[in-house]
Design an enzyme around this catalytic site. Structure first.
Site, PDB file in Angstrom:
ATOM      1  N   TRP A 106      -5.301 -26.487 -32.130  1.00 18.68           N
ATOM      2  CA  TRP A 106      -4.333 -27.388 -31.481  1.00 18.68           C
ATOM      3  C   TRP A 106      -5.012 -28.406 -30.597  1.00 18.68           C
ATOM      4  O   TRP A 106      -4.617 -29.584 -30.576  1.00 18.68           O
ATOM      5  CB  TRP A 106      -3.265 -26.585 -30.744  1.00 18.68           C
ATOM      6  N   ASP A 175      -1.772 -28.297 -22.651  1.00 21.47           N
ATOM      7  CA  ASP A 175      -0.786 -27.873 -23.648  1.00 21.47           C
ATOM      8  C   ASP A 175      -0.569 -26.377 -23.413  1.00 21.47           C
ATOM      9  O   ASP A 175      -1.451 -25.563 -23.678  1.00 21.47           O
ATOM     10  CB  ASP A 175      -1.353 -28.140 -25.053  1.00 21.47           C
ATOM     11  N   LYS A 199       8.338 -20.756 -28.611  1.00 17.42           N
ATOM     12  CA  LYS A 199       7.561 -19.509 -28.550  1.00 17.42           C
ATOM     13  C   LYS A 199       8.053 -18.653 -27.386  1.00 17.42           C
ATOM     14  O   LYS A 199       8.539 -17.553 -27.586  1.00 17.42           O
ATOM     15  CB  LYS A 199       6.077 -19.821 -28.431  1.00 17.42           C
TER      16      LYS A 199
HETATM   17  N1  PLP Z   1       0.374 -26.680 -29.380  1.00 12.59           N
HETATM   18  C1  PLP Z   1       0.303 -25.355 -29.605  1.00 12.59           C
HETATM   19  C2  PLP Z   1      -0.502 -24.512 -28.668  1.00 12.59           C
HETATM   20  C3  PLP Z   1       0.971 -24.787 -30.688  1.00 12.59           C
HETATM   21  O1  PLP Z   1       0.893 -23.470 -30.906  1.00 12.59           O
HETATM   22  C4  PLP Z   1       1.709 -25.619 -31.545  1.00 12.59           C
HETATM   23  C5  PLP Z   1       2.437 -25.061 -32.697  1.00 12.59           C
HETATM   24  O2  PLP Z   1       2.415 -23.905 -33.008  1.00 12.59           O
HETATM   25  C6  PLP Z   1       1.736 -26.989 -31.287  1.00 12.59           C
HETATM   26  C7  PLP Z   1       1.075 -27.491 -30.185  1.00 12.59           C
HETATM   27  C8  PLP Z   1       2.496 -27.924 -32.177  1.00 12.59           C
HETATM   28  O3  PLP Z   1       3.843 -27.760 -31.948  1.00 12.59           O
HETATM   29  P1  PLP Z   1       4.952 -28.424 -32.871  1.00 12.59           P
HETATM   30  O4  PLP Z   1       4.913 -27.749 -34.185  1.00 12.59           O
HETATM   31  O5  PLP Z   1       6.207 -28.135 -32.096  1.00 12.59           O
HETATM   32  O6  PLP Z   1       4.657 -29.872 -32.943  1.00 12.59           O
END
Ligand code: PLP
Length: 368
Positions: A106, A175, A199
């Site tokens: 990520w 994040d 989550k």
């Molecule tokens: N950041 C983290 C830590 C994630 O686990 C995820 C998705 O699982 C995301 C960002 C991306 O999220 P989204 O699918 O809502 O764009």
């Protein structure tokens, strides 16, 4: 109707507290006696206004968010924030340079996206595998960086920071999509925190952005208007139609967290649940192998291989089939890494976790 007994170890969208689902079901057709559902409600109505305010106030209370921070409820998921963060913050300093810690999928995606808008400096030597956090003494932070970015819990790899990076004065951005409200956080150390809800705090559709007020108003001129923090903050997240139902569900989850002892209690529970699984892994004589350094093993997402270090795929398939027969779902590791991953977000109970690993362990002994 009797609900099938399923233990959901999914990485997200993930298990919600059962009382939240009951409440949402009860109110689905008729919210608070007004004769319509939240799904049908105008986002400009006083009823929805109350839902927004309650949700924001609960969040402020749970995280002790200082008054000089805005809270926004946006769309586009964590991925939209990979773009919104540089679009809004990389222009804070003339050099348009941002520091990134890349410790998993990520943060890697976020860094790649930021490259479109300025210079990205990965502050540590590139990692061959995402199984550790490079020692902070090896980081070379850029003097004059607009911000320093990291992903607090790498969902795919199960790598979690148990400390707040020291940025030597630069604005810190995190994040927290997959460990938001799983433990206390000192918001005042951050310029910006974002988290998708699906989550730990609700369902897909809404992403919380908490941003210090003095950082708002520096968006690049090409920033799409819905991603512009100033526009969204000035409009109280109502520049356009917000994800009303997801915000309502988030409010219910926040209330549940508050009624269950707040983030401190969530932390205690999450430590207990994750230790239960790590203890089995550690005492399995390498039958189960978690590749992540002990110092940064995630309390939210526990990845492991079965049979040998790099995983015995036939055994892992047996393991997953067996788990499924025992009512456990979504234990398959992310497609990019394979193996098994047990996600233990706030709503996963100690009983779920007890049933999970112990049944699995017995399963290993009896059936593999
Ligand atoms: N950041 C983290 C830590 C994630 O686990 C995820 C998705 O699982 C995301 C960002 C991306 O999220 P989204 O699918 O809502 O764009």
């Amino acid at each position: 109707m009797e609900k099938k007994q399923t233990i959901n170890f999914g990485a997200g969208p993930a298990k919600l507290p059962q009382s939240v689902l009951f409440q949402a079901q009860k109110e689905l057709m008729d919210y608070n006696g007004i004769g319509i559902s939240v799904l049908e409600m105008s986002h400009r109505s006083s009823d929805f206004n109350k839902i927004m305010n309650t949700t924001e106030n609960l969040l402020r209370e749970l995280l002790s968010i200082p008054d000089n921070y805005k809270v926004m409820f946006l769309q586009g998921g964590g991925s939209a924030q990979f773009s919104a963060v540089p679009l809004n913050l990389i222009g804070l300093k003339q050099d348009r340079c941002a520091d990134y810690l890349v410790t998993g999928t990520w943060s890697s995606k976020a860094a790649k996206e930021a490259e479109k808008y300025g210079k990205v400096n990965v502050v540590h030597p590139k990692l061959e595998r995402y199984t550790k956090i490079p020692d902070s003494s090896s980081w070379s932070l850029t003097a004059g960086a607009s911000y320093v970015y990291y992903c607090c819990n790498e969902t795919v790899h199960g790598v979690e920071y148990n400390f707040t990076p020291d940025t030597h004065g630069s604005v810190l951005v995190s994040d927290m999509s997959s460990n938001f409200l799983s433990r206390p956080v000192d918001v005042s150390k951050f310029g910006l925190i974002f988290a998708g809800a699906q989550k730990n705090v609700g369902c897909a559709g809404v992403t919380v952005v908490i941003v210090r007020e003095d950082l708002i108003g520096y968006a690049l001129k090409d920033c799409p208007i819905v991603l512009d923090y100033k526009v969204q903050a000035d409009n109280n997240s109502l520049y356009n139609t917000p994800p009303c139902f997801s915000i309502y569900i988030m409010g219910l989850v926040l209330e549940w967290i508050k009624n269950n002892g707040g983030v401190e209690a969530m932390e205690t529970l999450n430590m207990k649940k994750s230790s239960m699984i790590y203890d089995i892994i550690n005492s399995s004589n390498d039958f189960y192998v978690c590749p992540v350094d002990i110092a940064c093993r995630s309390r939210m997402n526990v990845p492991f291989r079965v049979g040998k270090k790099e995983g015995d795929e036939a055994l892992e398939k047996k393991f997953l089939d067996g788990a499924s027969k025992l009512g456990m779902i979504s234990l398959k590791g992310h497609r990019s890494v394979g193996g098994i991953r047990a996600s233990l977000y706030n709503a996963v109970t100690v009983e779920d976790t007890l049933a999970g690993p112990f049944k699995l362990h017995a399963f290993k002994l009896n059936s593999l």
